[in-house]
Design a protein around this motif. Structure first.
Motif, PDB file in Angstrom:
ATOM      1  N   UNK A  39       0.836  -1.209   0.000  1.00 32.70           N
ATOM      2  CA  UNK A  39       0.000   0.000   0.000  1.00 32.70           C
ATOM      3  C   UNK A  39       0.876   1.267   0.000  1.00 32.70           C
ATOM      4  N   UNK A  40       1.949   1.251   0.806  1.00 30.13           N
ATOM      5  CA  UNK A  40       2.861   2.402   0.880  1.00 30.13           C
ATOM      6  C   UNK A  40       3.551   2.614  -0.463  1.00 30.13           C
ATOM      7  N   UNK A  41       3.957   1.495  -1.107  1.00 27.94           N
ATOM      8  CA  UNK A  41       4.675   1.579  -2.383  1.00 27.94           C
ATOM      9  C   UNK A  41       3.775   2.101  -3.504  1.00 27.94           C
ATOM     10  N   UNK A  42       2.519   1.709  -3.485  1.00 28.19           N
ATOM     11  CA  UNK A  42       1.610   2.050  -4.593  1.00 28.19           C
ATOM     12  C   UNK A  42       0.971   3.431  -4.442  1.00 28.19           C
ATOM     13  N   UNK A  43       1.065   4.030  -3.262  1.00 28.21           N
ATOM     14  CA  UNK A  43       0.447   5.357  -3.048  1.00 28.21           C
ATOM     15  C   UNK A  43       1.512   6.339  -2.571  1.00 28.21           C
ATOM     16  N   UNK A  44       1.179   7.628  -2.626  1.00 32.91           N
ATOM     17  CA  UNK A  44       2.121   8.638  -2.118  1.00 32.91           C
ATOM     18  C   UNK A  44       1.473   9.493  -1.030  1.00 32.91           C
ATOM     19  N   UNK A  45       0.472   8.922  -0.330  1.00 30.54           N
ATOM     20  CA  UNK A  45      -0.213   9.665   0.725  1.00 30.54           C
ATOM     21  C   UNK A  45       0.703   9.814   1.940  1.00 30.54           C
ATOM     22  N   UNK A  46       0.473  10.903   2.717  1.00 32.47           N
ATOM     23  CA  UNK A  46       1.302  11.155   3.906  1.00 32.47           C
ATOM     24  C   UNK A  46       0.892  10.318   5.110  1.00 32.47           C
ATOM     25  N   UNK A  47      -0.277   9.708   5.036  1.00 32.27           N
ATOM     26  CA  UNK A  47      -0.743   8.897   6.157  1.00 32.27           C
ATOM     27  C   UNK A  47      -1.997   8.132   5.771  1.00 32.27           C
ATOM     28  N   UNK A  48      -2.424   7.226   6.667  1.00 35.26           N
ATOM     29  CA  UNK A  48      -3.576   6.367   6.370  1.00 35.26           C
ATOM     30  C   UNK A  48      -4.499   6.287   7.584  1.00 35.26           C
ATOM     31  N   UNK A  49      -5.818   6.461   7.375  1.00 31.09           N
ATOM     32  CA  UNK A  49      -6.767   6.236   8.471  1.00 31.09           C
ATOM     33  C   UNK A  49      -6.773   4.748   8.840  1.00 31.09           C
ATOM     34  N   UNK A  50      -6.964   4.458  10.117  1.00 31.37           N
ATOM     35  CA  UNK A  50      -7.047   3.068  10.583  1.00 31.37           C
ATOM     36  C   UNK A  50      -8.492   2.807  11.004  1.00 31.37           C
ATOM     37  N   UNK A  51      -9.085   1.752  10.424  1.00 29.90           N
ATOM     38  CA  UNK A  51     -10.492   1.420  10.711  1.00 29.90           C
ATOM     39  C   UNK A  51     -10.588   0.024  11.309  1.00 29.90           C
ATOM     40  N   UNK A  52     -11.753  -0.296  11.895  1.00 20.47           N
ATOM     41  CA  UNK A  52     -11.956  -1.612  12.519  1.00 20.47           C
ATOM     42  C   UNK A  52     -11.825  -2.702  11.456  1.00 20.47           C
ATOM     43  N   UNK A  53     -12.549  -2.540  10.347  1.00 22.72           N
ATOM     44  CA  UNK A  53     -12.449  -3.497   9.234  1.00 22.72           C
ATOM     45  C   UNK A  53     -12.955  -2.807   7.969  1.00 22.72           C
ATOM     46  N   UNK A  54     -12.661  -3.410   6.828  1.00 26.95           N
ATOM     47  CA  UNK A  54     -13.086  -2.812   5.554  1.00 26.95           C
ATOM     48  C   UNK A  54     -14.618  -2.734   5.461  1.00 26.95           C
ATOM     49  N   UNK A  55     -15.312  -3.655   6.169  1.00 25.14           N
ATOM     50  CA  UNK A  55     -16.776  -3.675   6.100  1.00 25.14           C
ATOM     51  C   UNK A  55     -17.391  -2.582   6.980  1.00 25.14           C
ATOM     52  N   UNK A  56     -16.921  -2.505   8.241  1.00 27.53           N
ATOM     53  CA  UNK A  56     -17.571  -1.553   9.159  1.00 27.53           C
ATOM     54  C   UNK A  56     -17.078  -0.125   8.930  1.00 27.53           C
ATOM     55  N   UNK A  57     -15.784   0.045   8.600  1.00 26.18           N
ATOM     56  CA  UNK A  57     -15.158   1.356   8.371  1.00 26.18           C
ATOM     57  C   UNK A  57     -15.345   2.315   9.551  1.00 26.18           C
ATOM     58  N   UNK A  58     -15.451   1.726  10.761  1.00 29.14           N
ATOM     59  CA  UNK A  58     -15.534   2.572  11.949  1.00 29.14           C
ATOM     60  C   UNK A  58     -14.124   3.050  12.294  1.00 29.14           C
ATOM     61  N   UNK A  59     -13.948   4.369  12.462  1.00 31.39           N
ATOM     62  CA  UNK A  59     -12.618   4.968  12.596  1.00 31.39           C
ATOM     63  C   UNK A  59     -11.979   4.670  13.952  1.00 31.39           C
ATOM     64  N   UNK A  60     -10.694   4.267  13.915  1.00 28.61           N
ATOM     65  CA  UNK A  60      -9.917   4.010  15.140  1.00 28.61           C
ATOM     66  C   UNK A  60      -8.886   5.119  15.360  1.00 28.61           C
TER      67      UNK A  60
END
Length: 760
Positions: free
Chosen positions: A625-646
């Motif tokens: 994911x880091x190699x394929x994108x150039x974003x400065x950071x990534x949100x962390x969620x419970x799971x891809x389904x719930x997308x509740x923010x951690x």
């Protein structure tokens, strides 16, 4: 291996290490700092020092040293900035005179110093002494005549070209960041942007040397703006010696704000004006503590410069003046007219200069910076030499224009027809009719004014150090002096008119043309930079006259109003936008009725947001994911389904954490599960050792709902200095808004191309 479960404490950023790993919390080049995180880290550091100080005497002494380190840094900045300013002033004085001649007794003396030391100098011929020889006298033993004039003319141009070529070559080879004024970049850096090397040691050295060269070459530029850059380089150097500042980008910016104040203090001999300039013009975050420290740094810098006494007049600047006549209410009208002229000149200059700089960036012209400097220098020198007002250095010109005509003045501007029966004190000479010298000076000043207006547009922004304060003041001072002489002659010849009758009797000293020059200088500088309070304070510190604050205020406010009517941007903001720096100006107003959902990414039709899950991704997944994108950071969620923010994890810290874990922690491989929770997830017995990275997770990222008005979002970004904020609805992650998204949206709303404003 350290047992992760046994570790606690906010100082550790990884659970498997006793100490934070190197480079964590630092930022990459051309990235924005996280002000909230820097503030939080400094609070933690301070709390730790305070609690330790109670353990032993040594720890208590260390806490005292930490508390005093800020004042020590300010002292060092003031001493170095003042010393460098003094050396620059002395060197410029000598090298400017070197274009016209040389001192036989000691070649390192300027014209004035050479004639001071001569015993054969008379008061009437104080500018002529046998020890100072023009180049024609030295080379062909002729001081008058066509051949002497042509030889002096040729050597003047040759010296100017030599100085300019050496300056642009040094900048190009050793320190490309040493070019320009430096104030737009310093404003951007103080707003939280990282430009590595911009305040480095090489930049400091080359900027100091080349500043002397370019000012001496006679180009239409000043040293005042670049002196702010030089002082900030000093601030950056000294802050790197103390871990309190070197390891915290937020604290470092407090030091740089104070350094900017010291820079203006030595540039104009105006310590209070320097503090106000830093507060009004360059600083983004200016707590009360920084105000006190800025005051101290400006005081030390001014004291150091005063000790060096570069101008030999016990003053901090060349153009210190004292007037003996009060101003009258009727004069407010010409003062306001000068304010209107200043506003119009500011608008004209900004539009023309930005158009020319944009052309330089987008055409072949930008590929030949050395040739551009040589051509502009040659044109400047060829046109400047025949006119005495453009031949002399701009600071000397301003000094002459500000001057009040006393009985001992020998300037053409003071060539009035005297009354032979006059028996008045020296400093109270009545208004007199203008002599032939004054009329000659008027048309020479008119030609000089037109020349300065045009040439400054092409000079500012070249690949050499170039300040704008002095050329702007010169334009205003020339216009002001001409208006002042006009009003003076009108009052003398028509003292029976109703406007003069009440305050200007025959034989009285009514009008001071030098005051008009000073008001004009303030108006033009205000029109270009949009300074108001700091400008007025700088000008009255220059002149030492509190009595003239009202005329200065009237002119400064008028010039700002007139200039703002044509566009809100000052020259520094215009250059920030031209270079695409991510700068959110506090003065800009956002009045559009858009919502966070209109600006956030991903937009409709775009791929979904790149996120990390709290306990189901492998090290290899994250590295991909880091190699394929150039974003400065990534949100962390419970799971891809719930997308509740951690929380939110920074890209740089993820890379460093994984790299350190692979080197130092046994059992970490590509298919190790990475988790951000307190407890590891339930894994099969034969699975590789998981990697816990909860410590690098920001558990309280700034969030807004999708229906938050963009007006509020822009305000939050400005006041908290955010890098990004997450958009949620009922705790579920919807998208992200970065500082660049905000800037793009603001450009779009102002009908600009959103991509053209971004830094490349």
């Amino acid at each position: 291996m350290v047992n992760a479960g046994e570790m606690n404490g906010s100082g550790n950023l990884m659970d498997f290490l006793d100490e934070p790993f190197p480079d964590v919390g630092t930022y990459e080049d051309f990235h924005t700092i996280d002000w909230l995180r820097e503030k939080s880290r400094d609070t933690d550091r301070h709390r730790k020092i305070t609690s330790k100080s109670k353990e032993s005497i040594w720890e208590f002494i260390k806490s005292l040293l930490d508390a005093w380190s800020g004042w020590v840094v300010m002292l060092l900045i003031g001493l170095l900035a003042g010393t460098l300013a003094g050396v620059i002033d002395l060197a410029v004085d000598w090298m400017t005179d070197l274009k016209e001649g040389v001192c036989l007794s000691a070649f390192w003396y300027s014209h004035e110093q050479c004639c001071w030391t001569s015993n054969e100098t008379t008061f009437e011929d104080r500018d002529k002494c046998p020890l100072w020889q023009k180049w024609s006298e030295l080379l062909v033993n002729q001081s008058e005549g066509a051949s002497a004039y042509i030889l002096n003319y040729f050597l003047y141009i040759l010296w100017a070209l030599s100085f300019a070529f050496l300056a642009v070559s040094l900048v190009r080879v050793f320190a490309p960041y040493a070019c320009g004024s430096g104030i737009p970049e310093i404003k951007t850096i103080l707003s939280g942007f990282i430009i590595r090397g911009y305040l480095g040691k090489w930049t400091l050295l080359i900027k100091t040397v080349t500043l002397v060269l370019v000012v001496s070459s006679g180009l239409s530029l000043g040293k005042e703006g670049p002196l702010v850059h030089v002082a900030c380089c000093c601030g950056n150097f000294f802050s790197s010696l103390f871990s309190k500042y070197s390891k915290n980008e937020g604290k470092r910016r407090e030091v740089l704000s104070a350094a900017a104040a010291a820079g203006v203090s030595v540039a104009f001999g105006a310590p209070i004006g320097g503090v106000l300039f830093s507060l009004e013009e360059v600083s983004y975050y200016f707590p009360l503590k920084t105000l006190w420290r800025s005051f101290f740094a400006a005081l030390v810098a001014a004291f150091t410069l005063r000790s060096i006494n570069p101008f030999g007049n016990s003053r901090l600047v060349l153009f210190y003046v004292e007037y003996h006549t009060p101003w009258y209410m009727a004069e407010l009208f010409p003062f306001i007219l000068l304010g209107v002229f200043g506003g119009l000149w500011g608008t004209l200059f900004i539009r023309c200069n930005i158009a020319w700089c944009r052309r330089r960036k987008t055409t072949q012209l930008g590929k030949y910076p050395v040739l551009e400097v040589i051509v502009v220098t040659a044109i400047t020198a060829i046109i400047a030499y025949p006119n005495p007002y453009t031949r002399q250095s701009t600071s000397e010109l301003i000094s002459e224009l500000f001057n009040d005509c006393g009985a001992l003045e020998s300037s053409q501007l003071c060539d009035y027809i005297n009354d032979p029966n006059m028996t008045r004190p020296v400093d109270d000479i009545p208004d007199r009719p203008a002599g032939p010298g004054v009329y000659t000076a008027m048309w020479q000043l008119a030609l000089a004014l037109i020349f300065k207006i045009i040439i400054t547009i092409f000079t500012f922004g070249m690949k050499i150090p170039s300040g704008l304060f002095i050329p702007s003041m010169a334009v205003g001072a020339m216009a002001g002096r001409m208006v002042g002489v006009g009003v003076e002659q009108l009052a003398y010849h028509h003292h029976d008119w109703i406007i003069f009758r009440n305050w200007c009797r025959p034989g009285a000293d009514c009008v001071t043309p030098g005051l008009y020059a000073m008001v004009g200088a303030a108006a033009c500088l205000g029109g270009v930079t949009r300074m108001t309070v700091s400008l007025v304070v700088i000008m009255f510190e220059l002149t030492g006259g509190l009595e003239y604050i009202v005329p200065l205020m009237a002119a400064a406010v008028t010039s700002k109003w007139v200039a703002d009517a044509f566009g809100k941007e000052g020259i520094y903001e215009a250059h920030i936008h031209l270079n695409g720096y991510p700068f959110l100006d506090v003065k800009d107003e956002f009045t559009h009725r858009t919502l966070a959902t209109d600006v956030m990414r991903p937009r409709r039709g775009e791929p979904p947001l790149s996120v990390l899950t709290q306990d189901s991704m492998t090290v290899e997944d994250v590295e991909t994911l880091i190699k394929e994108t150039d974003y400065n950071g990534f949100p962390v969620v419970v799971s891809k389904d719930s997308e509740r923010l951690i929380g939110f994890a920074q890209r740089r810290e993820l890379i460093l954490a994984i790299k350190n874990a692979r080197q130092r922690q046994d059992g970490i491989v590509s298919n190790s599960i990475m988790y951000f929770t307190e407890e590891p997830p339930g894994l099969p017995a034969n699975s590789p050792h998981p990697l816990k990275l909860r410590r690098i997770l920001n558990l309280s990222p700034f969030t807004v709902t999708d229906h938050t008005p963009m007006e509020t979002v822009v305000d939050i970004f400005r006041k908290l200095g955010l890098r990004q904020c997450l958009v949620t609805r009922s705790g579920r992650l919807l998208g992200i808004i970065t500082k660049k998204d905000v800037l793009r949206h603001m450009a779009q709303m102002a009908n600009q191309d959103p991509e053209s404003i971004m830094f490349n």
